[in-house]
Design a protein around this motif. Structure first.
Motif, PDB file in Angstrom:
ATOM      1  N   ASN A  77       0.811  -1.226   0.000  1.00 33.93           N
ATOM      2  CA  ASN A  77       0.000   0.000   0.000  1.00 33.93           C
ATOM      3  C   ASN A  77       0.842   1.274   0.000  1.00 33.93           C
ATOM      4  OD1 ASN A  77      -2.453  -1.258  -0.237  1.00 33.93           O
ATOM      5  ND2 ASN A  77      -2.851  -1.283   1.953  1.00 33.93           N
ATOM      6  N   GLU A  78       2.045   1.201  -0.561  1.00 29.13           N
ATOM      7  CA  GLU A  78       2.883   2.391  -0.709  1.00 29.13           C
ATOM      8  C   GLU A  78       2.569   3.032  -2.052  1.00 29.13           C
ATOM      9  OE1 GLU A  78       6.617   0.388  -0.509  1.00 29.13           O
ATOM     10  OE2 GLU A  78       6.846   0.761   1.635  1.00 29.13           O
ATOM     11  N   ILE A  79       2.414   4.340  -2.047  1.00 23.98           N
ATOM     12  CA  ILE A  79       2.123   5.092  -3.268  1.00 23.98           C
ATOM     13  C   ILE A  79       3.413   5.742  -3.749  1.00 23.98           C
ATOM     14  CG2 ILE A  79       0.736   6.941  -4.275  1.00 23.98           C
ATOM     15  CD1 ILE A  79      -0.997   4.713  -3.217  1.00 23.98           C
ATOM     16  N   THR A  80       3.761   5.515  -5.021  1.00 21.68           N
ATOM     17  CA  THR A  80       4.965   6.114  -5.586  1.00 21.68           C
ATOM     18  C   THR A  80       4.666   6.640  -6.991  1.00 21.68           C
ATOM     19  OG1 THR A  80       5.686   3.961  -6.411  1.00 21.68           O
ATOM     20  CG2 THR A  80       6.603   4.671  -4.308  1.00 21.68           C
ATOM     21  N   ILE A  81       5.536   7.530  -7.451  1.00 19.50           N
ATOM     22  CA  ILE A  81       5.439   8.045  -8.815  1.00 19.50           C
ATOM     23  C   ILE A  81       6.384   7.214  -9.670  1.00 19.50           C
ATOM     24  CG2 ILE A  81       5.847  10.037 -10.287  1.00 19.50           C
ATOM     25  CD1 ILE A  81       5.280  11.750  -7.762  1.00 19.50           C
ATOM     26  N   ASP A  82       5.866   6.713 -10.789  1.00 17.08           N
ATOM     27  CA  ASP A  82       6.630   5.819 -11.655  1.00 17.08           C
ATOM     28  C   ASP A  82       6.817   6.466 -13.020  1.00 17.08           C
ATOM     29  OD1 ASP A  82       7.774   3.695 -12.959  1.00 17.08           O
ATOM     30  OD2 ASP A  82       5.934   2.528 -13.095  1.00 17.08           O
ATOM     31  N   ARG A  83       7.965   7.070 -13.250  1.00 21.89           N
ATOM     32  CA  ARG A  83       8.247   7.700 -14.540  1.00 21.89           C
ATOM     33  C   ARG A  83       8.571   6.658 -15.620  1.00 21.89           C
ATOM     34  NH1 ARG A  83       6.954  12.930 -15.806  1.00 21.89           N
ATOM     35  NH2 ARG A  83       7.295  14.268 -14.035  1.00 21.89           N
ATOM     36  N   THR A  84       9.039   5.460 -15.197  1.00 26.19           N
ATOM     37  CA  THR A  84       9.421   4.441 -16.176  1.00 26.19           C
ATOM     38  C   THR A  84       8.221   3.658 -16.696  1.00 26.19           C
ATOM     39  OG1 THR A  84       9.756   2.727 -14.496  1.00 26.19           O
ATOM     40  CG2 THR A  84      11.645   4.126 -15.029  1.00 26.19           C
ATOM     41  N   GLY A  85       7.154   3.548 -15.896  1.00 28.28           N
ATOM     42  CA  GLY A  85       5.982   2.777 -16.306  1.00 28.28           C
ATOM     43  C   GLY A  85       6.166   1.293 -16.120  1.00 28.28           C
ATOM     44  N   LYS A  86       7.176   0.867 -15.344  1.00 23.44           N
ATOM     45  CA  LYS A  86       7.474  -0.546 -15.210  1.00 23.44           C
ATOM     46  C   LYS A  86       7.387  -1.085 -13.779  1.00 23.44           C
ATOM     47  CE  LYS A  86      10.568  -0.634 -19.224  1.00 23.44           C
ATOM     48  NZ  LYS A  86       9.482  -0.607 -20.141  1.00 23.44           N
ATOM     49  N   LYS A  87       7.111  -0.239 -12.806  1.00 25.74           N
ATOM     50  CA  LYS A  87       7.031  -0.710 -11.425  1.00 25.74           C
ATOM     51  C   LYS A  87       5.828  -1.629 -11.242  1.00 25.74           C
ATOM     52  CE  LYS A  87       9.313   3.080  -9.038  1.00 25.74           C
ATOM     53  NZ  LYS A  87       9.165   4.147  -8.055  1.00 25.74           N
ATOM     54  N   ASP A  88       5.977  -2.605 -10.330  1.00 23.50           N
ATOM     55  CA  ASP A  88       4.879  -3.519 -10.026  1.00 23.50           C
ATOM     56  C   ASP A  88       3.809  -2.812  -9.218  1.00 23.50           C
ATOM     57  OD1 ASP A  88       6.004  -5.638 -11.306  1.00 23.50           O
ATOM     58  OD2 ASP A  88       6.880  -6.535  -9.507  1.00 23.50           O
ATOM     59  N   GLY A  89       2.564  -3.175  -9.453  1.00 25.25           N
ATOM     60  CA  GLY A  89       1.457  -2.656  -8.663  1.00 25.25           C
ATOM     61  C   GLY A  89       0.356  -2.082  -9.518  1.00 25.25           C
ATOM     62  N   ARG A  90      -0.665  -1.615  -8.846  1.00 27.93           N
ATOM     63  CA  ARG A  90      -1.833  -1.020  -9.490  1.00 27.93           C
ATOM     64  C   ARG A  90      -1.471   0.389  -9.920  1.00 27.93           C
ATOM     65  NH1 ARG A  90      -6.010   0.192 -11.809  1.00 27.93           N
ATOM     66  NH2 ARG A  90      -8.057   0.584 -10.931  1.00 27.93           N
ATOM     67  N   GLY A  91      -1.703   0.714 -11.163  1.00 26.95           N
ATOM     68  CA  GLY A  91      -1.314   2.020 -11.677  1.00 26.95           C
ATOM     69  C   GLY A  91      -2.502   2.897 -12.007  1.00 26.95           C
ATOM     70  N   ALA A  92      -2.286   4.190 -11.890  1.00 29.17           N
ATOM     71  CA  ALA A  92      -3.244   5.203 -12.321  1.00 29.17           C
ATOM     72  C   ALA A  92      -2.422   6.268 -13.032  1.00 29.17           C
ATOM     73  CB  ALA A  92      -3.981   5.787 -11.127  1.00 29.17           C
ATOM     74  N   TYR A  93      -3.052   6.957 -13.957  1.00 31.71           N
ATOM     75  CA  TYR A  93      -2.326   7.919 -14.783  1.00 31.71           C
ATOM     76  C   TYR A  93      -2.908   9.309 -14.637  1.00 31.71           C
ATOM     77  CZ  TYR A  93      -0.243   3.852 -16.970  1.00 31.71           C
ATOM     78  OH  TYR A  93       0.448   2.691 -17.189  1.00 31.71           O
ATOM     79  N   ILE A  94      -2.014  10.315 -14.712  1.00 29.53           N
ATOM     80  CA  ILE A  94      -2.434  11.712 -14.654  1.00 29.53           C
ATOM     81  C   ILE A  94      -1.619  12.501 -15.671  1.00 29.53           C
ATOM     82  CG2 ILE A  94      -0.867  12.210 -12.744  1.00 29.53           C
ATOM     83  CD1 ILE A  94      -2.957  14.300 -11.808  1.00 29.53           C
ATOM     84  N   CYS A  95      -2.264  13.497 -16.263  1.00 25.19           N
ATOM     85  CA  CYS A  95      -1.570  14.379 -17.221  1.00 25.19           C
ATOM     86  C   CYS A  95      -0.441  15.112 -16.510  1.00 25.19           C
ATOM     87  CB  CYS A  95      -2.532  15.422 -17.785  1.00 25.19           C
ATOM     88  SG  CYS A  95      -3.865  14.763 -18.757  1.00 25.19           S
ATOM     89  N   ASP A  96       0.537  15.528 -17.294  1.00 24.56           N
ATOM     90  CA  ASP A  96       1.647  16.314 -16.768  1.00 24.56           C
ATOM     91  C   ASP A  96       1.210  17.783 -16.719  1.00 24.56           C
ATOM     92  OD1 ASP A  96       4.127  16.806 -15.808  1.00 24.56           O
ATOM     93  OD2 ASP A  96       5.208  16.071 -17.554  1.00 24.56           O
ATOM     94  N   ASP A  97       0.122  18.053 -15.981  1.00 27.00           N
ATOM     95  CA  ASP A  97      -0.506  19.371 -15.963  1.00 27.00           C
ATOM     96  C   ASP A  97      -1.037  19.656 -14.557  1.00 27.00           C
ATOM     97  OD1 ASP A  97      -1.815  21.728 -16.581  1.00 27.00           O
ATOM     98  OD2 ASP A  97      -3.486  20.745 -17.586  1.00 27.00           O
TER      99      ASP A  97
END
Length: 86
Positions: A30-50
């Motif tokens: 349940n750790e939340i991190t920012i993934d710039r590579t797009g390859k980390k394990d876990g449930r992902g959500a996406y947000i615009c660079d805005d």
């Protein structure tokens, strides 16, 4: 030519190319991190660079609903820093 994968921003709800979005990941601990590579394990959500999308995300608590946990303020601050440091 290879087709680019599309993802939906959870701030503005628009579909965009995956490479144009920032991925936020919740892992098994349940750790939340920012993934710039797009390859980390876990449930992902996406947000615009805005910053506008980030403000919508914070106001609607959409990230908390997506990951079904409460999100500490530090995560939002690190997201804000990642967006402003483009």
């Amino acid at each position: 030519m290879k087709k680019q994968p599309q993802r939906t921003c959870i701030g503005c709800n628009e579909k965009k190319d995956k490479k144009d979005l920032i991925r936020i990941v919740k892992n098994k601990e349940n750790e939340i991190t920012i993934d710039r590579t797009g390859k980390k394990d876990g449930r992902g959500a996406y947000i615009c660079d805005d910053e506008k999308c980030l403000e919508k995300l914070i106001k609607s608590k959409r990230l908390e609903k997506t990951f079904e946990i409460s999100i500490p303020q530090e995560i939002y601050e690190s997201l804000r820093g990642a967006i402003l440091d483009k």
